[in-house]
Enzyme design. Structure first.
Site, PDB file in Angstrom:
ATOM      1  N   LYS A 233       1.010  -1.244  -0.117  1.00  8.04           N
ATOM      2  CA  LYS A 233      -0.139  -0.109  -0.138  1.00  8.04           C
ATOM      3  C   LYS A 233       0.845   1.247  -0.067  1.00  8.04           C
ATOM      4  CE  LYS A 233      -4.252  -2.042   1.692  1.00  8.04           C
ATOM      5  NZ  LYS A 233      -5.318  -1.689   2.987  1.00  8.04           N
TER       6      LYS A 233
ATOM      7  N   LYS B 175      -8.732 -11.952  -7.155  1.00  9.61           N
ATOM      8  CA  LYS B 175      -9.838 -12.408  -5.969  1.00  9.61           C
ATOM      9  C   LYS B 175     -10.864 -11.469  -5.709  1.00  9.61           C
ATOM     10  CE  LYS B 175      -8.435 -11.851  -1.443  1.00  9.61           C
ATOM     11  NZ  LYS B 175      -7.831 -12.142  -0.208  1.00  9.61           N
TER      12      LYS B 175
ATOM     13  N   LYS C 172     -13.221  -5.701  -2.366  1.00 10.59           N
ATOM     14  CA  LYS C 172     -13.722  -4.380  -2.264  1.00 10.59           C
ATOM     15  C   LYS C 172     -12.737  -3.316  -2.796  1.00 10.59           C
ATOM     16  CE  LYS C 172     -17.821  -4.551  -0.258  1.00 10.59           C
ATOM     17  NZ  LYS C 172     -18.946  -4.218  -0.887  1.00 10.59           N
TER      18      LYS C 172
END
Length: 334
Positions: free
Chosen positions: A114, A197, A200
Site C-alpha cells: 500500500k 480475488k 472491495k
C-alpha cells in the site's frame, strides 16, 4: 473439557459484505462456533487507516454486525462485539508496538504494497502499526486458533513472534496462537476479472456479488460475468477461469460437486449455466438480506446485543492487559 478458543475479525469497509467474505471466511466461522469458544469482532479501528466518512463508518459497522448475525453467527454461542467498544485493544496495541522491531514492521506485505502505491508521504502511520494492533486483537483473548485466509499467514507469524518474545522477556502471559487456515475450496474471484480475488479494493463493483444487493442486481452481474470463448461448461482454472469461478460459486451454494455440475450442463450453453448460478445464489442470499434489514431496523436491539458481547469480551481482554502491565512493571491504578 473446555472448548478450544478461536478468534477472528472483519473490517467494516462498506455497507455490504461480498461473496468472497461469506464463502471464504464467515461461513466457516459459523461452523466453528459449534465446536469452539468463538470470539468475532468488527474491527472498526482498523478501518480508520483508509480514511473514513464518519456517517458511512457508523452505518457500515452496524451493517457488518447485522450481516454476521444474519449469516449465522449466534450471539448466544459466540462473543460478537465491536473492536472500539473494548479499550484494551489500544492498550495492548501500544505494548506490541514497543516490542516490535522497525525492520519487522517494514517487511509486512500489506504496508509495503500500500505504501508503494500511495507513496510514503501519503501513507498513514496507522498502516505501519496496523499489524501490531492486529496482534493485540488476537492475544487479548488467548485463543488457540485464529481462522484466517492464506494471505493472512504473515500476520499470524508476527503475532506468534511477539507473543513468544514477550513471554520470554517478561513473563508467560500469552497463549501462542496457531493460524487455522480456512479451507481453500471457497476462494472466489472477481466476476469481471476472474484472475483476481473478489475484493472491495477492485476498481469496479461490477465483479462483486454483494450480499445486500437486490436479486435483480446480482443476477445481472452474474449474467454479465466474463467467460472465455466456446460453450463448454468445464472446470479449468488456466483456460477457463471465468467458468471455473462460476462453477465454484454454484458448488458452494448448491452443495453439488464440480463433476456433477459439469455433467448436468454438458451440451448446454453459458446462458443456461449463468441463469442457474444466478438462481442458486439469489435464493440463498434473499433471506440473508431480509434478516439483515430486520436487524438494522431495530438498532436498539442490535446495539444491545453488541453491548453484551463487548462486556463479555472486556472481561477477558482487561484481565490480559492487567497481567501484561504487571509483567512490564506498570503500577496499577489504586
Amino acid at each position: 473439557m473446555s472448548k478450544a478458543r478461536a478468534l477472528s475479525g472483519i473490517q467494516p469497509t462498506s455497507g455490504s459484505f461480498h461473496l468472497g467474505n461469506y464463502l471464504g471466511a464467515v461461513r466457516q466461522w459459523v461452523e466453528l462456533q459449534n465446536s469452539h469458544d468463538t470470539y468475532y469482532c468488527v474491527v472498526d479501528l482498523h478501518a480508520l487507516t483508509a480514511g473514513v466518512d464518519p456517517a458511512k463508518l457508523r452505518d457500515a459497522t452496524l451493517a457488518s454486525a447485522a450481516q454476521l448475525i444474519a449469516l449465522g453467527i449466534d450471539p448466544e454461542k459466540s462473543t460478537l462485539f465491536i473492536q472500539s467498544h473494548v479499550p484494551a485493544h489500544n492498550q495492548l496495541g501500544w505494548v506490541m508496538e514497543c516490542i516490535t522491531g522497525f525492520g519487522e514492521a517494514s517487511r509486512m506485505t500489506q504496508f509495503k504494497d500500500k505504501s508503494a502505491k500511495s507513496g510514503s508521504d501519503r501513507t498513514v502511520v496507522g498502516l505501519f502499526t496496523y499489524p501490531m494492533l492486529q496482534a493485540a486483537d488476537i492475544l487479548l483473548y488467548q485463543p488457540q486458533y485464529v481462522p484466517v485466509g492464506e494471505d493472512q499467514r504473515q500476520h499470524i507469524e508476527l503475532t506468534r513472534d511477539l507473543a513468544q518474545r514477550f513471554n520470554a522477556t517478561y513473563q508467560e502471559i500469552f497463549t501462542i496462537p496457531e493460524g487455522y487456515i480456512l479451507k481453500a475450496g471457497a476462494k472466489i474471484f472477481d466476476l469481471q476479472d476472474p484472475t483476481a480475488k473478489m475484493s472491495k479494493s477492485a476498481s469496479s463493483t461490477a465483479g462483486l456479488i454483494e450480499l445486500l444487493d437486490t436479486a435483480q442486481a446480482n443476477t445481472k452481474k452474474i449474467k454479465s460475468a466474463t467467460t472465455d470463448d466456446g460453450r463448454e461448461v468445464r472446470f479449468d482454472e488456466d483456460k477457463k477461469p471465468g467458468i471455473s469461478n462460476l462453477l465454484t460459486i454454484h458448488s458452494a451454494f448448491s452443495g453439488r460437486t464440480i463433476a456433477e455440475l459439469e455433467s448436468e450442463f454438458d451440451g448446454k450453453g453459458y446462458g443456461d449455466f449463468k441463469s442457474a448460478v444466478a438462481e442458486v445464489v439469489t435464493s440463498h442470499l434473499d433471506p440473508i438480506r431480509e434478516r439483515t434489514q430486520e436487524l438494522l431496523q431495530d438498532k436498539g436491539e442490535l446495539t444491545r446485543l453488541l453491548k453484551i458481547g463487548a462486556e463479555k469480551a472486556a472481561l477477558v481482554a482487561d484481565e490480559t492487559v492487567r497481567k501484561a502491565y504487571d509483567a512490564l512493571g506498570l503500577i496499577p491504578r489504586g
